[in-house]
Design a protein around this motif. Structure first.
Motif, PDB file in Angstrom:
ATOM      1  N   PHE A  40       0.831  -1.207   0.000  1.00 36.41           N
ATOM      2  CA  PHE A  40       0.000   0.000   0.000  1.00 36.41           C
ATOM      3  C   PHE A  40       0.869   1.263   0.000  1.00 36.41           C
ATOM      4  N   VAL A  41       1.763   1.359   0.980  1.00 37.98           N
ATOM      5  CA  VAL A  41       2.513   2.601   1.155  1.00 37.98           C
ATOM      6  C   VAL A  41       3.480   2.817  -0.002  1.00 37.98           C
ATOM      7  N   SER A  42       4.050   1.745  -0.529  1.00 38.11           N
ATOM      8  CA  SER A  42       4.948   1.902  -1.677  1.00 38.11           C
ATOM      9  C   SER A  42       4.194   2.505  -2.857  1.00 38.11           C
ATOM     10  N   ILE A  43       2.994   1.994  -3.150  1.00 36.32           N
ATOM     11  CA  ILE A  43       2.184   2.537  -4.244  1.00 36.32           C
ATOM     12  C   ILE A  43       1.772   3.976  -3.934  1.00 36.32           C
ATOM     13  N   MET A  44       1.411   4.241  -2.666  1.00 41.29           N
ATOM     14  CA  MET A  44       0.998   5.601  -2.289  1.00 41.29           C
ATOM     15  C   MET A  44       2.119   6.600  -2.529  1.00 41.29           C
ATOM     16  N   PHE A  45       3.327   6.271  -2.098  1.00 45.42           N
ATOM     17  CA  PHE A  45       4.441   7.211  -2.255  1.00 45.42           C
ATOM     18  C   PHE A  45       4.819   7.386  -3.726  1.00 45.42           C
ATOM     19  N   VAL A  46       4.820   6.285  -4.483  1.00 44.57           N
ATOM     20  CA  VAL A  46       5.148   6.387  -5.913  1.00 44.57           C
ATOM     21  C   VAL A  46       4.121   7.250  -6.628  1.00 44.57           C
ATOM     22  N   THR A  47       2.824   7.023  -6.345  1.00 46.07           N
ATOM     23  CA  THR A  47       1.767   7.811  -6.976  1.00 46.07           C
ATOM     24  C   THR A  47       1.869   9.270  -6.563  1.00 46.07           C
ATOM     25  N   LEU A  48       2.181   9.527  -5.305  1.00 46.23           N
ATOM     26  CA  LEU A  48       2.326  10.899  -4.823  1.00 46.23           C
ATOM     27  C   LEU A  48       3.428  11.635  -5.574  1.00 46.23           C
ATOM     28  N   GLU A  49       4.552  10.968  -5.778  1.00 48.02           N
ATOM     29  CA  GLU A  49       5.656  11.597  -6.504  1.00 48.02           C
ATOM     30  C   GLU A  49       5.293  11.857  -7.962  1.00 48.02           C
ATOM     31  N   LYS A  50       4.563  10.905  -8.580  1.00 44.12           N
ATOM     32  CA  LYS A  50       4.171  11.102  -9.981  1.00 44.12           C
ATOM     33  C   LYS A  50       3.218  12.283 -10.120  1.00 44.12           C
ATOM     34  N   ILE A  51       2.237  12.389  -9.209  1.00 43.44           N
ATOM     35  CA  ILE A  51       1.289  13.508  -9.271  1.00 43.44           C
ATOM     36  C   ILE A  51       2.023  14.827  -9.063  1.00 43.44           C
ATOM     37  N   ALA A  52       3.012  14.840  -8.162  1.00 41.12           N
ATOM     38  CA  ALA A  52       3.762  16.072  -7.906  1.00 41.12           C
ATOM     39  C   ALA A  52       4.521  16.524  -9.147  1.00 41.12           C
TER      40      ALA A  52
END
Length: 892
Positions: free
Chosen positions: A712-724
């Motif tokens: 969960f957290v790995s996907i959350m952080f990766v998605t957060l960086e992509k959106i940024a």
């Protein structure tokens, strides 16, 4: 003492195969258990599991140098050794034996080149002290011989190690470097001792001999004079001998007197021998007369013995004829008797007689001289025919009996669970009726063991229908009677809105229903497996341990007297249970249990799938429930039950992984939104999800949940960086707000869950980096000329002296004054603008105070560096002091 794994040649070959192609040679390989220390105050919730590993000491020849390595190998899923880690022994700095382990078999190896010294090194646990000492002595000797130094040893006495090595080392290994590489030569300790050959005569002895010879040479001028001297000495010696002989005359007189006394004794003895000779002649005449009498008695004894033998022969023939007779009542029972319950006693007696009769005609119990008699052979053939007829009749009856029992139970609908009523399966009556024929099965096994195979298949086929019908009806009614509202599966999707009411529904009844299914049927299946193994005469060890589920009467299938000798397991085949038979019978038992219980797993799968559809998070509770049951199934008779529980555990894990994947897809959908500001919706929702998952953990489900957290957290952080990255202008604001929200929402859980604590620290680091970048951008935006001027000065200081800088183009005192006037005139307005810019795009107002404090501190640090440069380059120029600037910032 058990053989050490260091002497296991197969293990050494497996290690060599694992490192094939590395040109390294295995010196020692030994099995160990790997474990880790725990982190901080959450240690009581962590669970450290020891993992099997193999430590191998290897070396490699490179030119004139020898390199030594410590290799860690692990077992793959197929049980094959594969390399895991490799350490160079030249970096080994510390060997520490763990004092917390009372056995002294656990130690750690410290290397000075590891990147992260804050992480606790792995702990290696040996099987015993000898294995530990053997490995450590090998490592220390390798360090001493190859590297020329020893690492620091902590927690063990070096003298004690040396004494152990002296007592346990029968051979030592020396290494010689030859042209083709290192060669290990093994020599015994006695061979290492150097024997120094001593001289035959020492120097002191030689000097003494020369002095002695000198005494004989002194005063002798010629050989003739020396010869005369020797003759005189010889005559003196002869005269002394004659004198000594004359002095011994009294002794010779005593010897002669003794000889005379002995002569008188010999004459007396001759007279006595004459007297004895006369008496012996008279005795010989008496013996001859006794021999005649004895001969007469011997003839009488032979006649009496012949009479006794004839009588014994007649008795033996009578017993043989009795053994060959077949009682008519047993013959009638074996060939055409009924198998009704009332007649079973007569059938058992007939079986016992037939078994005894067949054994009585075999050589161990029958004299070998009778084995080839024609009457014995004919009677043996007649008994074999009786046995074949009876076994065929009894097998056909039992097959029909098993089928009729099950058909009768299946036809009665009240026996199964119905709408509104869950019914616990009760096989007490069925087993009571089967026990009636348990003794019969034992005798059939002793008569013809091959007949048991079809009987076992018939019993399994019939009872399998009953068990599957019971499980199907129970599972259907269990699901129908369980009231639980369906929980939303869109946990992390933004479209569900801010409310979490759909996810707070109580679904505990779902996991309770699954637990009830296991509580009812797992003990039942174990009981059925155990009863089948006993009833069908499998020669296996005790199938249900004392105090197990069968004896607990949990399924209502055993009576209070279930442990008495109803089945007669030990009555007949006491002497047949050999170790070799057990393994073959165990394999046959597991094959029969597959026929007995196969298909029932589908109803368990249906309950798992139903529970998943209502609330996917209940997979965590069901996983823990399944693990508890699986850990309690150790008996061999429960082989199928262990497989069933293992399949259930895999299916639950698969369903939960499906839920995790779907939730991850929901997180990734956020990336498709073109413009996003503020905290993403899945950040607070994940905290709610993690809180609920922690509530569902039971037993050993910690690993299952931790793996989900990681994904969960790995996907959350990766998605957060992509959106940024979609809007670089506001990327840092977006990142710091979301990482701060992640920390705030998971603060309480991170204090008790080690896995979440790791991600909490990761988010904290990312938050600090984003803050630093954003604050630096705001400061440079307002005071760009000021800090660019400082940067120019810093760049020039690398090439010229500080005194020359004021004479450079654009860096004169006039240029400094112009820059200070444009940058610091109205500095309060610039600082206020900096605050407004920091506030402008920030959606989380609670972050503003801490960010403004960071911004003021960063600005003061940069201004302090600028003031020091000006004081060094332009000592006569006055600029606002750091204290004034600090007071100005504090007042705003």
């Amino acid at each position: 003492m058990a053989k050490s794994s260091a002497d296991d040649e197969e293990l050494r070959r497996a290690c060599e195969a694992a490192i094939e192609g590395t040109k390294q040679q295995i010196v020692m390989s030994i099995r160990v258990a790997k474990s880790h220390g725990v982190w901080g105050k959450t240690a009581k919730l962590g669970r450290q599991m020891a993992k099997p590993r193999v430590l191998a000491i290897s070396m490699k020849q490179k030119g004139q140098r020898t390199k030594a390595f410590l290799r860690v190998l692990k077992y793959s899923n197929g049980g094959v050794l594969e390399p895991a880690k490799i350490y160079k022994l030249k970096h080994l700095s510390k060997v520490e034996v763990i004092t917390n382990d009372p056995s002294g078999c656990t130690f750690t190896l410290g290397f000075d080149n590891l990147r992260s010294q804050s992480v606790a090194p792995p702990q290696w646990t040996m099987r015993n002290i000898d294995d530990r000492n053997r490995l450590l002595m090998c490592i220390l000797n390798m360090c001493k011989d190859v590297l020329g130094r020893l690492p620091k040893v902590v927690g063990v006495d070096v003298v004690e190690m040396a004494l152990w090595a002296k007592e346990n080392t029968s051979t030592v290994t020396t290494q010689k470097n030859v042209q083709d590489g290192p060669v290990a030569a093994t020599v015994t300790e006695s061979d290492l001792k150097v024997t120094v050959e001593r001289e035959l005569v020492s120097q002191a002895e030689e000097e003494d001999m020369e002095a002695l010879l000198g005494t004989y040479v002194m005063g002798i001028g010629e050989a003739e004079a020396f010869s005369e001297r020797l003759k005189r000495e010889l005559q003196a010696l002869e005269a002394a001998n004659v004198h000594a002989i004359l002095e011994t005359e009294p002794l010779i007189d005593e010897v002669l007197q003794g000889l005379e006394a002995a002569t008188h004794c010999v004459e007396d003895m001759d007279e006595w021998l004459g007297i004895f000779n006369v008496k012996l002649r008279h005795m010989r005449e008496d013996i001859e007369s006794v021999e005649i009498v004895l001969e007469i008695e011997t003839r009488n004894n032979k006649l009496e013995m012949q009479s006794v033998n004839n009588k014994a022969l007649i008795e033996e023939l009578d017993r043989l004829l009795e053994r060959l007779r077949v009682p008519s009542e047993y013959a009638a029972c074996l060939t055409g008797g009924s198998f009704d319950e009332a007649r079973m006693l007569q059938n058992i007696e007939a079986c016992e007689w037939l078994t005894g009769a067949l054994q009585g005609l075999e050589v161990p119990k029958l004299d070998p001289i009778y084995a080839n008699l024609r009457a014995v052979k004919e009677k043996r053939a007649e008994l074999e025919k009786l046995k074949t007829t009876f076994v065929k009749r009894a097998s056909e009856f039992l097959r029909n009996y098993f089928s009729s029992l099950v058909d009768f139970m299946i036809s009665d609908k009240s026996y199964f669970s119905q709408r509104g009523q869950l019914k616990r399966p009760d096989h007490a009556d069925l087993r009571y009726k089967c026990r009636t024929y348990a003794r019969l099965l034992q005798h059939l096994k002793s008569l013809d063991k091959s007949c048991l195979g079809p009987l076992r298949k018939a019993y399994c086929s019939s009872l399998n229908l009953l068990l599957r019908r019971e499980a199907r009806e129970f599972a259907n009614e269990l699901r129908a009677s369980t009231k639980a509202s369906k929980s939303s599966t869109f946990w992390l999707e933004a479209s569900t809105g801010s409310g979490q009411s759909a996810n707070t529904a109580d679904t505990s009844s779902v996991s309770d229903a699954y637990a009830k299914m296991l509580t009812i049927f797992i003990p039942l299946l174990v009981d059925e497996s155990s009863f089948f193994a006993h009833f069908m005469c499998f020669e296996v060890p005790a199938l249900v341990p004392p105090g197990g589920v069968a004896n607990g009467n949990k399924s209502g299938s055993y009576d209070d007297d279930a442990n008495d000798d109803d089945l007669g397991i030990m009555d007949i085949d006491d002497n047949d249970s050999k170790g070799g038979k057990n393994s073959a019978d165990l394999a046959a038992l597991n094959e029969s249990l597959q026929d007995l219980l196969n298909g029932i797993q589908e109803d368990f799968y249906a309950v798992v799938d139903w529970a998943y559809k209502i609330d996917p998070l209940r997979c965590i509770s069901m996983h823990g429930i399944t693990e508890r049951y699986l850990s309690g199934q150790k008996a061999d008779a429960a082989g199928f039950v262990r497989l069933l529980l293992g399949d259930l555990e895999s299916r639950i894990s698969m369903q939960f992984a499906r839920f995790v994947d779907e939730a991850c897809h929901q997180i990734e959908r956020n990336e498709r939104n073109v413009r996003q500001m503020g905290v993403l919706s899945y950040i607070p929702r994940f905290a709610t999800l993690a809180t609920r998952m922690e509530q569902y953990i039971q037993g050993q489900s910690r690993d299952l949940v931790d793996q989900a957290y990681t994904k969960f957290v790995s996907i959350m952080f990766v998605t957060l960086e992509k959106i940024a990255q979609t809007d670089p202008k506001y990327a840092d604001i977006f990142l710091l707000e979301n990482y701060a929200a992640f920390q705030n929402s998971l603060y309480d859980l991170a204090n008790v869950v080690p896995t979440l604590a790791k991600f909490y620290h990761q988010a904290s680091e990312a938050y600090e980096q984003a803050c630093t970048r954003h604050i630096s951008m705001i400061i440079y935006y307002q005071f760009e000329r000021l800090f660019q001027y400082a940067r120019k000065i810093e760049d020039l200081m690398y090439t010229i002296t500080p005194e020359e800088i004021p004479f450079q183009l654009g860096l004169s005192k006039m240029d400094l004054r112009k820059m200070l006037k444009s940058s610091l005139s109205g500095v309060d307005k610039s600082i206020a603008a900096m605050y407004k810019k920091l506030q402008k795009n920030l959606t989380s107002e609670e972050l503003l105070p801490s960010l403004w404090d960071k911004c003021k501190k960063e600005f003061l640090d940069k201004y302090d560096s600028f003031a020091q440069l000006v004081a060094k380059i332009y000592p006569s120029e006055n600029i606002p002091s750091v204290v004034e600037m600090r007071d100005l910032l504090a007042s705003m």
